[in-house]
Design an enzyme around this catalytic site. Structure first.
Site, PDB file in Angstrom:
ATOM      1  N   ASP A  38      20.613 -22.414  24.300  1.00  0.00           N
ATOM      2  CA  ASP A  38      19.252 -21.892  24.356  1.00  0.00           C
ATOM      3  C   ASP A  38      19.055 -20.680  23.463  1.00  0.00           C
ATOM      4  O   ASP A  38      19.899 -20.340  22.643  1.00  0.00           O
ATOM      5  CB  ASP A  38      18.768 -21.696  25.799  1.00  0.00           C
ATOM      6  CG  ASP A  38      19.740 -20.952  26.665  1.00  0.00           C
ATOM      7  OD1 ASP A  38      19.750 -21.189  27.866  1.00  0.00           O
ATOM      8  OD2 ASP A  38      20.498 -20.131  26.114  1.00  0.00           O
ATOM      9  N   LYS A  60      13.079 -21.817  23.746  1.00  0.00           N
ATOM     10  CA  LYS A  60      11.669 -21.727  23.404  1.00  0.00           C
ATOM     11  C   LYS A  60      11.505 -21.726  21.885  1.00  0.00           C
ATOM     12  O   LYS A  60      12.157 -20.945  21.196  1.00  0.00           O
ATOM     13  CB  LYS A  60      11.141 -20.401  23.959  1.00  0.00           C
ATOM     14  CG  LYS A  60       9.670 -20.389  24.220  1.00  0.00           C
ATOM     15  CD  LYS A  60       9.233 -19.007  24.700  1.00  0.00           C
ATOM     16  CE  LYS A  60       9.510 -18.781  26.168  1.00  0.00           C
ATOM     17  NZ  LYS A  60       9.006 -17.509  26.666  1.00  0.00           N
ATOM     18  N   MET A 174      15.283  -8.502  31.815  1.00  0.00           N
ATOM     19  CA  MET A 174      13.939  -9.077  31.679  1.00  0.00           C
ATOM     20  C   MET A 174      12.877  -8.130  32.233  1.00  0.00           C
ATOM     21  O   MET A 174      11.939  -8.559  32.916  1.00  0.00           O
ATOM     22  CB  MET A 174      13.861 -10.431  32.430  1.00  0.00           C
ATOM     23  CG  MET A 174      14.808 -11.468  31.882  1.00  0.00           C
ATOM     24  SD  MET A 174      14.894 -12.964  32.863  1.00  0.00           S
ATOM     25  CE  MET A 174      16.021 -12.503  34.160  1.00  0.00           C
TER      26      MET A 174
HETATM   27  C1  LIG Z   1      17.457 -14.997  31.246  1.00  0.00           C
HETATM   28  S1  LIG Z   1      18.336 -13.479  31.258  1.00  0.00           S
HETATM   29  C2  LIG Z   1      19.944 -14.076  30.906  1.00  0.00           C
HETATM   30  C3  LIG Z   1      21.017 -13.113  31.277  1.00  0.00           C
HETATM   31  C4  LIG Z   1      22.406 -13.618  30.909  1.00  0.00           C
HETATM   32  N1  LIG Z   1      22.797 -14.751  31.721  1.00  0.00           N
HETATM   33  C5  LIG Z   1      23.461 -12.529  31.031  1.00  0.00           C
HETATM   34  O1  LIG Z   1      24.387 -12.635  31.849  1.00  0.00           O
HETATM   35  O2  LIG Z   1      23.376 -11.550  30.275  1.00  0.00           O
HETATM   36  C6  LIG Z   1      17.815 -12.799  29.722  1.00  0.00           C
HETATM   37  C7  LIG Z   1      17.813 -11.272  29.716  1.00  0.00           C
HETATM   38  O3  LIG Z   1      19.127 -10.774  29.530  1.00  0.00           O
HETATM   39  C8  LIG Z   1      19.079  -9.576  28.794  1.00  0.00           C
HETATM   40  N2  LIG Z   1      19.837  -9.767  27.542  1.00  0.00           N
HETATM   41  C9  LIG Z   1      20.513 -10.864  27.167  1.00  0.00           C
HETATM   42  N3  LIG Z   1      21.121 -10.674  25.981  1.00  0.00           N
HETATM   43  C10 LIG Z   1      20.817  -9.414  25.602  1.00  0.00           C
HETATM   44  C11 LIG Z   1      21.135  -8.625  24.465  1.00  0.00           C
HETATM   45  N4  LIG Z   1      21.912  -9.085  23.481  1.00  0.00           N
HETATM   46  N5  LIG Z   1      20.646  -7.361  24.415  1.00  0.00           N
HETATM   47  C12 LIG Z   1      19.893  -6.869  25.409  1.00  0.00           C
HETATM   48  N6  LIG Z   1      19.546  -7.581  26.497  1.00  0.00           N
HETATM   49  C13 LIG Z   1      20.008  -8.827  26.589  1.00  0.00           C
HETATM   50  C14 LIG Z   1      17.610  -9.280  28.514  1.00  0.00           C
HETATM   51  O4  LIG Z   1      17.122  -8.463  29.554  1.00  0.00           O
HETATM   52  C15 LIG Z   1      17.024 -10.657  28.578  1.00  0.00           C
HETATM   53  O5  LIG Z   1      15.645 -10.620  28.865  1.00  0.00           O
END
Ligand SMILES: C[S@@+](CC[C@H](N)C(=O)[O-])C[C@H]1O[C@@H](n2cnc3c(N)ncnc32)[C@H](O)[C@@H]1O
Length: 265
Positions: A38, A60, A174
């Site tokens: 994704d 998306k 998020m």
């Molecule tokens: C649907 S959640 C998925 C989280 C993921 N499973 C994890 O363990 O990090 C998506 C959110 O994770 C955070 N996120 C994921 N990758 C990121 C990154 N490289 N930098 C900052 N925030 C990140 C953001 O808040 C984003 O909106």
């Protein structure tokens, strides 16, 4: 091991830096017949997928919605039923705010063999790359991972009182869309307005930005710096260490600095 045994591996890819993939994730990417991935999977990680492996994007597209979760579940089921070895690659950790549990339950319900491969969740990785220890003796005795996402038009129902504990570090996933509610909820629960806070945008990647602010300043700085997803919000006294422990220089920032220096010179 029979590499071609049908199985769906729910694999955490970490937050972006390919060096943060686990050894198991790398091995499975090399062995997979199909990789289903994704939006949050970084280009550097996609480059590790061998050229002959099928890739299916389920995130998306610009201006369009993500593939509905039921369709993704069905896709994984069908691929496994065809006998494929499938890697379902998810950002961070598959079981942290990633709907990996929904996919695992669907597969379990249909008797499909699956395995879960943990990844480094963005809270752990982005805080480290931003120079913010999530706990520190005497300053933070607990850490909370919180989702700032809720269904459209519904208020965020979080444990504001518990979250406002001055010895807790909050990591909000998020959280950008509901930032005003989050800030107000914490202020109303008694969290000090000058509590240190940070945004970490595109953490661990060449485009990482960290913006250091306070609880009161969150909205102003989100706007001033045009903070965009994916971003984490970290709130707590430990954020102050970011000044002292600023070890990571994202490649893009380094290039900008070289460019500036050349212009000055
Ligand atoms: C649907 S959640 C998925 C989280 C993921 N499973 C994890 O363990 O990090 C998506 C959110 O994770 C955070 N996120 C994921 N990758 C990121 C990154 N490289 N930098 C900052 N925030 C990140 C953001 O808040 C984003 O909106």
């Amino acid at each position: 091991m029979n590499h071609k045994q049908a199985c769906v591996y729910l694999v955490g890819a970490g937050p972006g830096d390919p060096d943060l993939l686990t050894v198991k994730a790398q091995r499975l990417l090399r062995q997979a017949d199909v990789v289903v991935y994704d939006r949050l999977i970084s280009p550097a990680i996609l480059e590790l997928i061998p050229p002959g492996t099928s890739r299916i994007y389920v995130g998306k597209a610009a201006g369009r919605h993500s593939m509905p979760q039921e369709v993704i579940n069905e896709l994984l089921l069908n691929l496994a039923r065809k006998g494929h070895q499938v890697v379902r690659l998810k950002g961070g950790d598959p079981f942290v705010f990633g709907r990996g549990s929904e996919e695992a339950r669907y597969l379990a319900h249909h008797g499909i063999h699956f395995e879960v491969v943990p990844g480094i969740t963005s809270a752990a990785a982005c805080s480290a790359y931003a120079g913010i220890p999530l706990s520190h003796r005497g300053l933070a005795r607990s850490v909370r991972f919180v989702t700032g996402h809720c269904r459209a038009d519904q208020p965020l129902e979080l444990d504001w009182q518990g979250m406002a504990d001055p010895q807790t570090t909050l990591v909000i996933y998020m959280g950008l869309a509901n930032l005003a509610q989050i800030r107000q909820g914490l202020l109303d629960a008694g969290m000090a307005p000058d509590t240190p806070a940070a945004f970490v945008e595109n953490g661990t990647t060449p485009r990482q930005r960290r913006i250091l602010t306070t609880l009161a300043g969150l909205l102003r700085d989100q706007e001033n710096h045009d903070v965009q997803a994916p971003a984490l919000i970290i709130i707590g006294k430990v954020v102050d260490f970011a000044h002292e422990l600023n070890w990571f220089v994202p490649a893009d920032a380094a290039e900008e600095r070289v460019h500036d220096a050349q212009q000055v010179g």
